[in-house]
Every structure is written in C-alpha cells, then in structure tokens.
Scaffold this motif. Structure first.
Motif, PDB file in Angstrom:
ATOM      1  N   LYS A  20       0.827  -1.189   0.014  1.00  0.00           N
ATOM      2  CA  LYS A  20       0.074  -0.010  -0.040  1.00  0.00           C
ATOM      3  C   LYS A  20       0.913   1.198  -0.150  1.00  0.00           C
ATOM      4  N   GLN A  21       1.849   1.190   0.730  1.00  0.00           N
ATOM      5  CA  GLN A  21       2.803   2.380   0.644  1.00  0.00           C
ATOM      6  C   GLN A  21       3.541   2.648  -0.490  1.00  0.00           C
ATOM      7  N   LEU A  24       1.171   4.327  -2.937  1.00  0.00           N
ATOM      8  CA  LEU A  24       1.020   5.657  -2.739  1.00  0.00           C
ATOM      9  C   LEU A  24       2.057   6.758  -2.986  1.00  0.00           C
ATOM     10  N   ALA A  25       3.455   6.014  -2.667  1.00  0.00           N
ATOM     11  CA  ALA A  25       4.515   6.547  -2.844  1.00  0.00           C
ATOM     12  C   ALA A  25       4.936   6.637  -4.618  1.00  0.00           C
ATOM     13  N   ASN A  28       2.622   9.861  -8.734  1.00  0.00           N
ATOM     14  CA  ASN A  28       3.098  11.035  -8.825  1.00  0.00           C
ATOM     15  C   ASN A  28       2.650  11.918 -10.125  1.00  0.00           C
ATOM     16  N   GLU A  35      -4.102  13.520  -8.042  1.00  0.00           N
ATOM     17  CA  GLU A  35      -3.464  12.659  -7.170  1.00  0.00           C
ATOM     18  C   GLU A  35      -3.988  12.242  -5.929  1.00  0.00           C
ATOM     19  N   GLN A  36      -4.438  13.302  -5.173  1.00  0.00           N
ATOM     20  CA  GLN A  36      -5.253  12.907  -3.967  1.00  0.00           C
ATOM     21  C   GLN A  36      -6.282  12.077  -4.111  1.00  0.00           C
ATOM     22  N   HIS A  39      -5.218   8.836  -4.294  1.00  0.00           N
ATOM     23  CA  HIS A  39      -4.466   8.322  -3.020  1.00  0.00           C
ATOM     24  C   HIS A  39      -5.881   8.008  -2.049  1.00  0.00           C
ATOM     25  N   ASP A  40      -7.031   8.508  -2.250  1.00  0.00           N
ATOM     26  CA  ASP A  40      -8.114   8.240  -1.676  1.00  0.00           C
ATOM     27  C   ASP A  40      -8.688   6.896  -1.964  1.00  0.00           C
ATOM     28  N   ILE A  42      -6.835   4.383  -2.968  1.00  0.00           N
ATOM     29  CA  ILE A  42      -5.726   3.469  -2.279  1.00  0.00           C
ATOM     30  C   ILE A  42      -5.942   3.391  -0.676  1.00  0.00           C
ATOM     31  N   ASN A  43      -6.294   4.457  -0.058  1.00  0.00           N
ATOM     32  CA  ASN A  43      -6.751   4.396   1.188  1.00  0.00           C
ATOM     33  C   ASN A  43      -7.707   3.777   1.753  1.00  0.00           C
TER      34      ASN A  43
END
Length: 309
Positions: A20-21, A24-25, A28, A35-36, A39-40, A42-43
């Motif tokens: 997962k990390q 996120l990393a 880009n 991008e956010q 991320h949402d 993924i989270n």
C-alpha cells in the motif's frame, strides 16, 4: 491499515501494508487534486486480494518477501484499480469503496486518463520488480486479455440474448486473468517448469472465477453500506451477471423490473445455491492445480478462509 480479512495472517498483512505504501509513493501526478483522489482510492478499504495471493503463494514456495514482491504486489493492485476506475465510467457507478467515483467529481475523460495513467504505472512497477521472467505464459498479453474482457462486458451491456457461456468467457478475461497473474507471480524464480507455471496460473484463474461469481452474489445479498455499491446496481445498468442469467434460464419468461419480485424469483429457483455450487466447483479445480504442484493444504486453507470472508 490493510483490510481486516488479513488480521489472522499478520506476516502477510505487514507486507500488504508495504504494498500500500509503495502504491501511494509511486503515484506522482502534477495535478495534485487528481493525485489526492487516487490516494483516496488507495486508502479506502480495499481487500488487496490479488497481491495477497501472490504473497501467500510466494510464502508457500519459501520465497523471501523482499522488495521484488512489494513492487509486483503494488503493480497488481494498481492495475486492478485502473480497471475499477474504467468500470465505473462504463457502468455509470457513483460509488467505489465507499467514496465518490472520480468521474462523478471531475469528468469521464479525466477518469479514463487517470485509469490509463495507473495502467502505465502498473507496468513500470512490474518492470522495476526485477523478476527474471522465464516461464510467463501471459507475457505482454495480460492487458490485452483484461481489456478484451472489459470490451466483452461493454458489448454485452443491455444484451438480452446474453448467455452464461458468454458471461463466463467475459469474466475469464475481465477478472480471472489478473488472479492467475497474481498466483503465478508468487512462483516466479522458483525453478518451476513452463508446465508448472501454467498450472500455477490456472490455479489463480479458477480462484478469480470463483471470486467474481461471489462478487455477483453481493449485488443481490447486501445493501449499499455493506457492499460499497447501490443495491442491484448491475441490473439497473444492464449488466447481466450469473444470478440474473441463471434466473432468465430457469424462469423462461420476461423477468419483472421490480427488485422485490426478482429476489422472490431468485429464492423460488434456488439461484443463489446454484451460483454457490459453481463457486465451489471452481475452487475445487483450483485446489487440484495446487495439489499437482505439491502444495500442502495449509495454503489452500488460507486461500479458502480469505475468499469465504
């Protein structure tokens, strides 16, 4: 934190958190609001079934869960997320993993390009995993198989003449191929012959078929707060899945539009039980492939526990 289904398997859960990390990393995008949004996704509480399968198989073959598997796991999950974003545009779905779908917040075009970006990123991460792929029966055709499955679904939408054979062919590419890639990834660089690699791929493919059929049942059995999507959304979008197609075959009359009546007929013809029988048949096929590779029952029990969750 990764999904609670992995709590009984802390070693796998720890590696999935690394996956997962890595996801996120790796994202880009100069447009930080897009991008956010990714991320949402993924989270959000995704189950990470595909990367989890790869890690379970790798563990069974006594592989060290090093950075190669983290890159490969992130690649599998980003590829899956890309197909979900594309799916939501095609299905006109408003919610995914409990959050607003990207196309509802921006536009269909932005969603499609965001999904395309993730497809590209997925390929780069798999290349960066540094696996020496000698027996990959999928080679560079993985995306082709998946996208052909997506095209089949789009062409079958609102198609009243669709059959169960059509549907099984559709999900074999749309869903099951990626599961096959996941299990095969777990066996990379272990000295398996090409024939053994094929068996490992087919084992995962059978799991993927079972997983999709189980997902079909969710649309009929769970409300939106449990499944993450509106109740009976597939029928509303003209997407005919296994329960609906089996009901059409059994009823042999025009089906009602009322949801309550459809569920009544599902119960009358024992449709859910028929789908569950198909699920178990595919799982048994998967187990036979694993057994042919000398895999013990511990891993199969782990897979079954996760899938039955």
């Amino acid at each position: 934190m990764v999904h609670e289904i992995w709590q009984p398997y802390p070693a796998i859960a720890l590696q999935l958190e690394r996956v997962k990390q890595k996801m996120l990393a790796s994202v880009n995008i100069p447009m930080k609001d897009i991008e956010q949004k990714i991320h949402d996704y993924i989270n959000a509480p995704g189950k990470y079934i595909r990367s989890g399968l790869a890690l379970i198989v790798a563990t069974e073959f006594n592989q060290e869960l090093d950075e190669r598997f983290i890159h490969a796991g992130a690649s599998l999950e980003l590829l899956h997320l890309a197909t979900l974003i594309h799916d939501d545009v095609i299905d006109n779905a408003d919610v995914r993993r409990g959050i607003d779908a990207i196309h509802t917040q921006y536009s269909n075009r932005i969603a499609i390009y965001a999904g395309d970006y993730l497809l590209s990123l997925s390929g780069r991460l798999m290349a960066e995993s540094k696996f020496e792929v000698e027996h990959n029966i999928v080679d560079d055709k993985l995306l082709e198989y998946i996208l052909i499955g997506e095209l089949r679904q789009l062409m079958n939408q609102q198609r009243e003449s669709m059959t169960m054979v059509d549907y099984l062919r559709q999900i074999k590419g749309k869903t099951a191929v990626l599961f096959g890639m996941a299990t095969m990834t777990g066996g990379l660089n272990t000295g398996l012959s090409r024939r053994q690699s094929k068996r490992l791929f087919y084992a995962g493919q059978m799991i993927g078929m079972a997983f999709q059929l189980n997902d079909d049942l969710i649309d009929y059995r769970q409300q939106e707060q449990e499944s993450g999507k509106p109740f009976l959304q597939d029928i509303q979008n003209g997407i005919y899945t296994a329960p609906y197609l089996l009901l059409k075959q059994a009823h042999q009359q025009p089906l009602p539009e009322d949801e309550t009546e459809i569920l009544y007929l599902m119960d009358k013809y024992n449709i859910f039980a028929q789908v569950e029988t198909m699920i178990n048949q595919y799982l048994r096929k998967s187990y036979r492939y694993f057994e042919s590779l000398g895999v013990d029952t511990t891993m199969m029990k782990t897979l079954l526990d996760v899938l039955h969750y």
